[in-house]
Design a protein around this motif. Structure first.
Motif, mmCIF file in Angstrom:
data_model
loop_
_atom_site.group_PDB
_atom_site.id
_atom_site.type_symbol
_atom_site.label_atom_id
_atom_site.label_comp_id
_atom_site.label_asym_id
_atom_site.label_seq_id
_atom_site.Cartn_x
_atom_site.Cartn_y
_atom_site.Cartn_z
ATOM 1 N N UNK A 23 0.824 -1.227 0.000
ATOM 2 C CA UNK A 23 0.000 0.000 0.000
ATOM 3 C C UNK A 23 0.847 1.262 0.000
ATOM 4 N N UNK A 24 2.089 1.146 -0.476
ATOM 5 C CA UNK A 24 3.019 2.281 -0.441
ATOM 6 C C UNK A 24 3.285 2.763 0.979
ATOM 7 N N UNK A 25 3.220 1.845 1.917
ATOM 8 C CA UNK A 25 3.533 2.193 3.312
ATOM 9 C C UNK A 25 5.011 2.507 3.472
ATOM 10 N N UNK A 26 5.391 3.209 4.541
ATOM 11 C CA UNK A 26 6.794 3.618 4.740
ATOM 12 C C UNK A 26 7.635 2.491 5.341
ATOM 13 N N UNK A 27 8.191 1.619 4.499
ATOM 14 C CA UNK A 27 8.945 0.467 5.006
ATOM 15 C C UNK A 27 10.112 0.898 5.896
ATOM 16 N N UNK A 28 10.662 2.081 5.626
ATOM 17 C CA UNK A 28 11.811 2.557 6.403
ATOM 18 C C UNK A 28 11.476 2.858 7.857
ATOM 19 N N UNK A 29 10.192 2.953 8.166
ATOM 20 C CA UNK A 29 9.802 3.179 9.559
ATOM 21 C C UNK A 29 9.555 1.854 10.276
ATOM 22 N N UNK A 30 9.722 0.769 9.524
ATOM 23 C CA UNK A 30 9.580 -0.546 10.145
ATOM 24 C C UNK A 30 10.918 -1.004 10.704
ATOM 25 N N UNK A 31 11.034 -2.302 10.964
ATOM 26 C CA UNK A 31 12.282 -2.838 11.488
ATOM 27 C C UNK A 31 12.566 -4.189 10.850
ATOM 28 N N UNK A 32 13.740 -4.714 11.170
ATOM 29 C CA UNK A 32 14.084 -6.023 10.623
ATOM 30 C C UNK A 32 13.628 -7.091 11.608
ATOM 31 N N UNK A 33 12.713 -7.922 11.141
ATOM 32 C CA UNK A 33 12.176 -9.007 11.964
ATOM 33 C C UNK A 33 12.430 -10.316 11.218
ATOM 34 N N UNK A 34 12.983 -11.296 11.922
ATOM 35 C CA UNK A 34 13.311 -12.598 11.313
ATOM 36 C C UNK A 34 14.179 -12.420 10.060
ATOM 37 N N UNK A 35 15.077 -11.460 10.107
ATOM 38 C CA UNK A 35 16.008 -11.246 8.993
ATOM 39 C C UNK A 35 15.420 -10.500 7.818
ATOM 40 N N UNK A 36 14.164 -10.035 7.939
ATOM 41 C CA UNK A 36 13.537 -9.332 6.806
ATOM 42 C C UNK A 36 13.080 -7.938 7.215
ATOM 43 N N UNK A 37 13.199 -7.008 6.282
ATOM 44 C CA UNK A 37 12.634 -5.671 6.468
ATOM 45 C C UNK A 37 11.124 -5.858 6.570
ATOM 46 N N UNK A 87 7.023 -8.232 4.104
ATOM 47 C CA UNK A 87 8.453 -8.395 4.375
ATOM 48 C C UNK A 87 9.298 -8.469 3.101
ATOM 49 N N UNK A 88 10.546 -8.002 3.234
ATOM 50 C CA UNK A 88 11.486 -7.981 2.108
ATOM 51 C C UNK A 88 12.882 -8.294 2.638
ATOM 52 N N UNK A 89 13.669 -8.961 1.806
ATOM 53 C CA UNK A 89 15.054 -9.248 2.204
ATOM 54 C C UNK A 89 15.886 -7.987 2.045
ATOM 55 N N UNK A 90 16.808 -7.780 2.987
ATOM 56 C CA UNK A 90 17.661 -6.590 2.936
ATOM 57 C C UNK A 90 18.635 -6.671 1.748
ATOM 58 N N UNK A 91 18.991 -7.894 1.352
ATOM 59 C CA UNK A 91 20.011 -8.051 0.301
ATOM 60 C C UNK A 91 19.534 -7.549 -1.065
ATOM 61 N N UNK A 92 18.277 -7.895 -1.407
ATOM 62 C CA UNK A 92 17.827 -7.613 -2.771
ATOM 63 C C UNK A 92 16.405 -7.028 -2.854
#
Lengths: 349, 49
Positions: free
Chosen positions: A278-292, A300-305
């Motif tokens: 929904x075009x949410x601000x992913x940068x205001x989230x955190x890394x949980x279980x190795x994923x953004x 969730x998204x992988x930090x690598x790619x």
């Protein structure tokens, strides 16, 4: 998040949210109707059918005001993000309450064989030229129609079909609906109910909603001004030590979209700040279980790619990074979604 | 939210706030006095919704 579409993807948090919501709505309506049965100054006791119209109308207005406060509150402080998580259920329930209010009004006229009067009031064009005397029911019906479109397209299926920008644009009609409903109350109940409660409640609700949106807009303005890139086009993010582990620093080029630069231990990755959901601000989230993890709905998204872990297929654009003179820098040109671009912090840092 | 979406919010909300302030204030100031409105039996159809 889900690999497919389900009518409602229940989980523990959503069930808690909905149970609390429904309990609050039931308590509000019951309290309103019970307290409303107290005799008025003229000694008359209001009828149940009149009270239910008022109770459902007041509840729908209050719910709409609260729904509109959640967005800016979450922008102003992350403490309010849990409220945003299941806001769509809040909205659909508000539509149901508003629709019941409309149904009870219609029923009031049908029972008394006064439906033609209801219709005449709506189609009499003379009334539309007045301010006091404007057919406030038309304002209510217009609000209900907007609400219906929003409730009907609230599912992730429609979000996927329409794409997040179009879906968001459609759902911004809530602002027009809110303006209409405020005037529905101002030109309706406020015209005959001389209790100070009506104008005070109206001003308090509408004033709070507007003030929160203006305050959130001012807060965002500073970040949107952007950071001027250096001569070679790269933007300074800060030293690795200044980056909180499992969190992001958000940067923006002047006039550009925001970039979320995350640190996960010794790894640093930069992705678009716009969640694919929904075009949410992913940068205001955190890394949980190795994923953004997006703070809005947990996508969730992988930090690598910037790719969602299998079986999910969402991808975010990534950005090139480098460390120069001990400062992490990001290049503002987005790479194709899913391109590996994370770097490692040198061991000495 | 996209930058365009945030910009639209920043422009829209002060305008909505001013319009609502003007609309509600006018509706409050121009409403007929209680004596006049009491000509409608309670509950009147116009006063229900």
């Amino acid at each position: 998040m889900s690999a497919g579409f389900q009518a409602v993807q229940w989980n523990r948090a959503k069930i808690h949210y909905d149970v609390i919501l429904i309990a609050c709505v039931a308590a509000f309506i019951a309290s309103y109707m019970l307290l409303g049965r107290a005799p008025g100054a003229d000694g008359k006791i209001p009828e149940w059918e009149d009270l239910r119209i008022q109770a459902f109308g007041a509840c729908a207005f209050l719910m709409m005001s609260l729904i509109l406060c959640i967005g800016p509150l979450a922008r102003l402080s992350p403490r309010f993000l849990p409220l945003l998580y299941n806001r769509r259920h809040f909205g659909v329930l508000a539509f149901c309450i508003a629709a019941l209010h409309g149904y009870f009004v219609l029923d009031w006229f049908i029972v008394r064989n006064e439906l033609p009067n209801f219709w005449t009031e709506l189609v009499n064009s003379e009334h539309y030229g007045k301010f006091i005397g404007f057919p406030m029911k038309a304002l209510g019906i217009a609000t209900l129609l907007i609400f219906f479109v929003m409730a009907a397209t609230s599912h992730d299926y429609w979000l996927n079909v329409l794409s997040p920008p179009i879906w968001k644009a459609i759902h911004m009609a809530i602002y027009a609906a809110y303006a209409l409903i405020v005037m529905h109350v101002a030109l309706g109940v406020m015209q005959y109910n001389f209790s100070p409660v009506v104008p005070v409640a109206l001003a308090l609700c509408a004033g709070t909603v507007a003030a929160l949106h203006v305050a959130a807009g001012l807060k965002e303005r500073a970040l949107d001004a952007g950071t001027q890139p250096e001569a070679d086009g790269w933007i300074a993010v800060g030293s690795p030590e200044s980056m909180t582990d499992k969190r992001a620093k958000i940067v923006a080029t002047p006039g550009g979209e925001r970039i979320a630069v995350f640190r996960d231990g010794e790894k640093i990755g930069a992705v678009s700040n716009l969640c694919a959901h929904q075009n949410g601000p992913v940068g205001e989230g955190e890394i949980i279980d190795g994923c953004i993890t997006c703070p809005w709905h947990g996508w969730q998204y992988r930090i690598e790619d910037g790719c969602s872990p299998p079986p999910f297929k969402e991808e975010l654009p990534t950005y090139r990074l480098r460390i120069k003179d001990g400062v992490v820098q990001v290049h503002p040109e987005a790479l194709p979604p899913g391109t590996p671009a994370a770097i490692s912090i040198p061991a000495s840092t | 939210m996209r930058r365009a979406h945030r910009t639209a919010h920043r422009i829209l909300w002060p305008v909505i706030a001013v319009l609502l302030l003007a609309g509600v204030t006018m509706a409050f100031v121009l409403r007929p006095p209680p004596e006049k409105s009491s000509q409608f039996p309670s509950p009147a159809p116009e006063s229900i919704a």
